[in-house]
Design a protein around this motif. Structure first.
Motif, PDB file in Angstrom:
ATOM      1  N   ARG A 152       0.953  16.853 -10.834  1.00 48.41           N
ATOM      2  CA  ARG A 152       2.033  16.464  -9.916  1.00 48.41           C
ATOM      3  C   ARG A 152       2.130  17.448  -8.748  1.00 48.41           C
ATOM      4  NH1 ARG A 152       6.685  17.202 -11.882  1.00 48.41           N
ATOM      5  NH2 ARG A 152       7.748  15.833 -10.404  1.00 48.41           N
ATOM      6  N   ALA A 153       2.006  18.747  -9.040  1.00 50.83           N
ATOM      7  CA  ALA A 153       2.081  19.744  -7.968  1.00 50.83           C
ATOM      8  C   ALA A 153       0.900  19.613  -7.013  1.00 50.83           C
ATOM      9  CB  ALA A 153       2.126  21.147  -8.566  1.00 50.83           C
ATOM     10  N   THR A 165       3.030   7.339  -9.322  1.00 46.64           N
ATOM     11  CA  THR A 165       2.993   5.887  -9.424  1.00 46.64           C
ATOM     12  C   THR A 165       1.798   5.321  -8.651  1.00 46.64           C
ATOM     13  OG1 THR A 165       5.407   5.777  -9.600  1.00 46.64           O
ATOM     14  CG2 THR A 165       4.260   3.748  -8.995  1.00 46.64           C
ATOM     15  N   GLY A 166       0.952   4.595  -9.348  1.00 43.49           N
ATOM     16  CA  GLY A 166      -0.214   3.998  -8.715  1.00 43.49           C
ATOM     17  C   GLY A 166      -1.398   4.925  -8.553  1.00 43.49           C
ATOM     18  N   LEU A 185       0.639  10.253 -18.452  1.00 43.57           N
ATOM     19  CA  LEU A 185       0.297   9.703 -17.138  1.00 43.57           C
ATOM     20  C   LEU A 185       0.722   8.244 -17.016  1.00 43.57           C
ATOM     21  CD1 LEU A 185      -3.234  11.308 -16.750  1.00 43.57           C
ATOM     22  CD2 LEU A 185      -1.299  11.685 -15.197  1.00 43.57           C
ATOM     23  N   LEU A 186       0.498   7.480 -18.070  1.00 39.09           N
ATOM     24  CA  LEU A 186       0.940   6.087 -18.059  1.00 39.09           C
ATOM     25  C   LEU A 186       2.446   5.998 -17.885  1.00 39.09           C
ATOM     26  CD1 LEU A 186      -1.222   4.552 -20.931  1.00 39.09           C
ATOM     27  CD2 LEU A 186      -1.457   4.092 -18.476  1.00 39.09           C
ATOM     28  N   ALA A 187       3.171   6.867 -18.597  1.00 40.75           N
ATOM     29  CA  ALA A 187       4.632   6.872 -18.498  1.00 40.75           C
ATOM     30  C   ALA A 187       5.085   7.252 -17.091  1.00 40.75           C
ATOM     31  CB  ALA A 187       5.226   7.834 -19.526  1.00 40.75           C
ATOM     32  N   ALA A 188       4.250   8.038 -16.380  1.00 42.25           N
ATOM     33  CA  ALA A 188       4.584   8.449 -15.018  1.00 42.25           C
ATOM     34  C   ALA A 188       4.163   7.419 -13.982  1.00 42.25           C
ATOM     35  CB  ALA A 188       3.918   9.792 -14.712  1.00 42.25           C
ATOM     36  N   GLY A 189       3.583   6.303 -14.430  1.00 42.12           N
ATOM     37  CA  GLY A 189       3.211   5.232 -13.522  1.00 42.12           C
ATOM     38  C   GLY A 189       1.787   5.287 -13.015  1.00 42.12           C
ATOM     39  N   ALA A 190       0.983   6.204 -13.535  1.00 43.74           N
ATOM     40  CA  ALA A 190      -0.400   6.315 -13.085  1.00 43.74           C
ATOM     41  C   ALA A 190      -1.275   5.231 -13.704  1.00 43.74           C
ATOM     42  CB  ALA A 190      -0.956   7.692 -13.438  1.00 43.74           C
ATOM     43  N   PRO A 217     -14.269   5.946  -9.474  1.00 44.39           N
ATOM     44  CA  PRO A 217     -13.444   5.851  -8.269  1.00 44.39           C
ATOM     45  C   PRO A 217     -11.968   6.142  -8.582  1.00 44.39           C
ATOM     46  CG  PRO A 217     -13.938   3.666  -9.086  1.00 44.39           C
ATOM     47  CD  PRO A 217     -14.719   4.614  -9.944  1.00 44.39           C
ATOM     48  N   VAL A 218     -11.649   7.414  -8.808  1.00 39.58           N
ATOM     49  CA  VAL A 218     -10.288   7.820  -9.159  1.00 39.58           C
ATOM     50  C   VAL A 218      -9.776   8.824  -8.136  1.00 39.58           C
ATOM     51  CG1 VAL A 218     -10.576   7.390 -11.622  1.00 39.58           C
ATOM     52  CG2 VAL A 218     -11.164   9.639 -10.681  1.00 39.58           C
ATOM     53  N   ASP A 219      -8.464   9.011  -8.124  1.00 44.79           N
ATOM     54  CA  ASP A 219      -7.844  10.004  -7.243  1.00 44.79           C
ATOM     55  C   ASP A 219      -7.865  11.395  -7.863  1.00 44.79           C
ATOM     56  OD1 ASP A 219      -6.961   7.985  -5.307  1.00 44.79           O
ATOM     57  OD2 ASP A 219      -5.502   7.399  -6.839  1.00 44.79           O
TER      58      ASP A 219
END
Length: 344
Positions: A152-153, A165-166, A185-190, A217-219
């Motif tokens: 997150r940071a 999210t996303g 991560l899923l709970a955080a919307g990722a 292809p990920v962030d």
């Protein structure tokens, strides 16, 4: 902090087949904390190289987490699937006890909370035992929580927002840490893609399983298995903008970090991101309230942000920026009053 280890001790028990090495890197901040890795190394030289690298990383990790602990690590040489036995683990516990508290062990690859219960029969210097045995339980979830805060940071630094999210995240390794990180991560919307490189992956609703994620292809690429996945050959294939995970010693060689920077990839040093587990262990050893651990682990967000800001402002690589902070904390401790309360 120096790059020379304070103590390296080996132990062998022919009767149980135990061959172990404990490396204490730096005890300026307190007794050496670090997990025991049970792994089928190719030989004693490979085991020694690993424990020396891992223990140095623990010094940096405990300093970055601002804990009253030094850095240490241990390895047991052998395949835990065939060599593990209660007599062996009890013998290992006696080895740890013989060090007189200079080393406090915990779990790592190949060593479970149940194993630590057995080790705890013969040593008091162990954390990570099950709740039934008087411990605080598996530290994996806290390690994963710390990595989430670090991601997150890093996201806030790269994209201006800590909202995931996303965000597409590739988690490599679905062990006790990677699986929990994927869940968080899923709970955080990722959007989570994951690969398990050693055993069949456990299914987690919402996670897309794939053969590998390093060049997906990920962030965010989150290595959570064994280390050294970042190499001169692999970095050019990475498509993520951020690399942040729980695996120790992610850089195969030091120069790889420069290769990441040249591709404008933010790397969060593993000894910053993965400090949640040792934080929980330090609370267990001091018998501080387990309920306070998540809030303490949440500080990893601020620490990561501090490291990345220093990296940007001084033109340093993140690893060098983090090491400068860790070294400063260790040097301050050398001149601090002995009874200074560092837990507040």
């Amino acid at each position: 902090m120096t790059d020379r280890h304070e103590q390296v001790t080996s132990f062998q028990d022919v009767e149980t087949g135990l061959r172990a090495i404990v490396a204490i890197h730096d005890s300026t901040l307190g007794p050496g904390f670090g997990g025991t890795r049970f792994h089928p190394y190719a030989g004693a030289a490979a085991a020694l190289a690993d424990v020396l690298r891992l223990s140095r990383g623990m010094t940096l990790k405990t300093a970055m987490a601002d804990l009253p602990c030094g850095g240490a690590k241990a390895v047991i040489i052998g395949d835990p699937r065939t060599l593990r036995s209660e007599p062996l683990l009890e013998s290992y516990g006696r080895f740890v006890q013989s060090l007189g508290g200079r080393y406090v062990t915990a779990g790592d690859v190949g060593v479970s909370a149940e194993d630590l219960d057995v080790i705890g029969r013969t040593t008091e210097f162990v954390v990570g035992r099950t709740v039934a045995a008087g411990g605080y339980g598996d530290s994996g979830p806290m390690t994963a929580l710390g990595v989430l805060h670090a991601i997150r940071a890093a996201a806030a630094t790269r994209w201006g927002s800590a909202d995931l999210t996303g965000c597409a995240v590739g988690v490599e390794g679905l062990g006790k840490v990677g699986f929990e990180l994927a869940r968080l991560l899923l709970a955080a919307g990722a959007k989570v893609t994951a690969a398990e490189i050693s055993t069949p992956a456990r299914e987690l609703p919402g996670v897309v399983l794939t053969d590998r994620v390093l060049d997906a292809p990920v962030d965010v690429y989150a290595p959570c298995a064994l280390g050294a996945t970042l190499t001169a050959d692999s970095v050019p294939r990475i498509r993520a903008s951020i690399v942040c995970g729980a695996a120790n010693n992610q850089l195969a060689t030091a120069d790889v970090e420069r290769l990441l920077a040249d591709r404008d990839v933010i790397w969060v040093p593993d000894f910053v991101a993965s400090a949640g587990g040792v934080t929980m262990g330090s609370y267990e050893f001091r018998r501080l309230p387990v309920e306070d651990v998540p809030a303490r682990v949440a500080r990893i967000f601020d620490t990561t942000a501090e490291v990345l800001a220093l990296s940007r402002d001084r033109g340093l690589l993140p690893g060098a920026a983090a090491e400068s902070i860790a070294r400063a904390r260790i040097n301050r401790r050398r001149t601090a009053e002995p009874d200074q309360d560092r837990w507040m």
